[in-house]
Design a protein around this motif. Structure first.
Motif, mmCIF file in Angstrom:
data_model
loop_
_atom_site.group_PDB
_atom_site.id
_atom_site.type_symbol
_atom_site.label_atom_id
_atom_site.label_comp_id
_atom_site.label_asym_id
_atom_site.label_seq_id
_atom_site.Cartn_x
_atom_site.Cartn_y
_atom_site.Cartn_z
ATOM 1 N N HIS A 94 4.391 -12.018 -6.300
ATOM 2 C CA HIS A 94 3.019 -11.269 -6.868
ATOM 3 C C HIS A 94 2.656 -10.669 -5.338
ATOM 4 O O HIS A 94 1.119 -10.079 -6.034
ATOM 5 N N ARG A 95 2.325 -11.868 -4.505
ATOM 6 C CA ARG A 95 1.103 -12.083 -3.565
ATOM 7 C C ARG A 95 0.911 -10.690 -3.086
ATOM 8 O O ARG A 95 -0.333 -9.796 -2.542
ATOM 9 N N ASP A 96 1.578 -9.396 -2.791
ATOM 10 C CA ASP A 96 1.174 -7.869 -2.834
ATOM 11 C C ASP A 96 0.756 -7.808 -3.611
ATOM 12 O O ASP A 96 -0.897 -6.388 -2.968
ATOM 13 N N ARG A 97 0.235 -7.635 -5.059
ATOM 14 C CA ARG A 97 -0.133 -6.534 -5.908
ATOM 15 C C ARG A 97 -1.528 -7.279 -5.915
ATOM 16 O O ARG A 97 -2.724 -6.654 -5.851
ATOM 17 N N LEU A 98 -1.305 -8.137 -5.568
ATOM 18 C CA LEU A 98 -2.730 -9.637 -5.972
ATOM 19 C C LEU A 98 -3.501 -9.189 -4.802
ATOM 20 O O LEU A 98 -5.040 -8.923 -4.513
ATOM 21 N N ARG A 99 -3.161 -8.665 -2.754
ATOM 22 C CA ARG A 99 -3.402 -8.539 -2.031
ATOM 23 C C ARG A 99 -4.145 -7.423 -2.182
ATOM 24 O O ARG A 99 -5.290 -6.774 -1.507
ATOM 25 N N ALA A 100 -3.477 -6.125 -2.797
ATOM 26 C CA ALA A 100 -4.140 -4.781 -3.061
ATOM 27 C C ALA A 100 -5.208 -4.403 -3.935
ATOM 28 O O ALA A 100 -5.421 -4.009 -4.156
ATOM 29 N N ILE A 101 -5.472 -5.367 -5.142
ATOM 30 C CA ILE A 101 -5.824 -5.855 -6.292
ATOM 31 C C ILE A 101 -7.565 -5.822 -5.397
ATOM 32 O O ILE A 101 -8.961 -5.331 -5.845
ATOM 33 N N ARG A 122 -8.534 -3.032 -2.958
ATOM 34 C CA ARG A 122 -9.812 -2.031 -3.608
ATOM 35 C C ARG A 122 -10.824 -2.865 -4.337
ATOM 36 O O ARG A 122 -11.870 -1.772 -4.115
ATOM 37 N N GLY A 128 1.758 -13.651 -14.084
ATOM 38 C CA GLY A 128 0.639 -12.294 -13.229
ATOM 39 C C GLY A 128 -0.133 -12.227 -13.784
ATOM 40 O O GLY A 128 -0.412 -11.950 -13.152
ATOM 41 N N THR A 140 -3.930 -12.068 -11.691
ATOM 42 C CA THR A 140 -4.563 -11.290 -11.946
ATOM 43 C C THR A 140 -5.818 -11.492 -12.442
ATOM 44 O O THR A 140 -6.960 -11.328 -11.711
ATOM 45 N N PHE A 160 -4.942 0.412 -11.200
ATOM 46 C CA PHE A 160 -3.550 -1.150 -11.339
ATOM 47 C C PHE A 160 -2.939 -0.602 -12.770
ATOM 48 O O PHE A 160 -2.463 -1.811 -12.848
#
Length: 291
Positions: A17-24, A27, A58, A62, A136
């Motif tokens: 999940h790291r990439d999505r968390l970092r992206a959130i 942003r 997840g 989030t 997202f």
């Protein structure tokens, strides 16, 4: 994360999940450094949590990342202007006459640098609601739990934020007029027409150049017009859309990217120009193939 823990199931699940968390977090906060700090804090909280009590990892992560990011925003610790140092801004680049996927039309500018400046004008809860739901696709119910509001209140909050973003992103003149103005600027730069350049540039225009020798910032129409000869050669390049705004990209005969220019036009004047000529930084951008 220590290597010894990489085989731990919780660590592996978190890494997925790291990439999505970092992206959130990025942003919401507009800072890579703050985003990394938020994700690391989420990992520390997960490591102290009984994973058996988490039904949806997840969703749990989030929520944690959203709440930490909101705390950072409210405390005023975020650094939303990502181009203050020598770090390259994020770019979404498409050739001007290339077919555009429908989802990219909707979100292309929303996931790039341009939106970060717009989001900085929103209240922290508006910013988080907009990023989670509109960028997202986090359901209103989950966003509501993160914000501590009802689902209806969150829908209204997101709608209000969306309207503010749309109003801020709406160009003062149509895209065709903006592109014509940029072409006029490039032609004037290539021909050395100093007075014409002054007519096209806003008096407080900002020119940021990412070169092999570092980043350089020039302020003011007179100073930018003086330096504009470096951009004149791009007139032979291909028109592009950069973060939803007019731009130009040029390649060598072998197909190697030479330069990327991005323009911001407001009320019929160029207010900002970003130029990337550093080969190392051009290589980091997801550029289209030569026309």
């Amino acid at each position: 994360m220590p290597e010894a823990h990489r085989t731990d199931p919780v660590s592996e699940a978190f890494e997925s999940h790291r990439d999505r968390l970092r992206a959130i977090a990025y942003r919401v906060l507009g800072s890579h450094a703050d985003a990394e700090d938020v994700v690391q804090e989420a990992w520390l909280r997960l490591s102290r949590q009984d994973s058996g009590t988490i039904d949806n990892l997840g969703g749990w992560l989030t929520t944690v990342v959203g709440r930490i990011s909101l705390d950072v925003l409210r405390a005023g610790r975020a650094r939303p202007q990502v181009a203050l140092d020598d770090q390259l801004p994020e770019f979404t680049v498409m050739l001007h006459d290339a077919p555009v996927p429908e989802d990219l039309v909707t979100l292309g500018d929303s996931v790039g640098l341009a939106l970060l400046t717009v989001l900085d004008a929103l209240r922290p809860d508006e910013r988080l609601a907009f990023v989670l739901h509109d960028v997202f696709a986090v359901p209103h119910g989950e966003t509501a739990r993160i914000l501590g509001k009802s689902a209806d209140a969150t829908k209204m909050l997101t709608s209000r934020a969306r309207k503010k973003v749309q109003a801020a992103q709406r160009p003062a003149s149509g895209g065709h007029q903006q592109r014509e103005l940029v072409q006029a600027f490039l032609a004037a730069a290539g021909n050395g027409q100093f007075e014409r350049l002054l007519q096209l540039l806003h008096p407080e225009v900002k020119f940021t150049a990412h070169t092999p020798h570092g980043q350089f910032v020039t302020l003011g129409a007179t100073e930018v017009a003086t330096r504009a000869k470096t951009a004149g050669g791009a007139a032979q390049g291909h028109a592009a859309t950069v973060n939803g705004r007019p731009g130009v990209i040029s390649w060598s005969e072998t197909g190697t990217p030479l330069a990327l220019l991005a323009f911001t036009v407001t009320d019929g004047r160029i207010t900002e120009i970003t130029a990337v000529t550093d080969p190392a930084k051009l290589a980091l951008i997801n550029l289209p193939d030569p026309a």
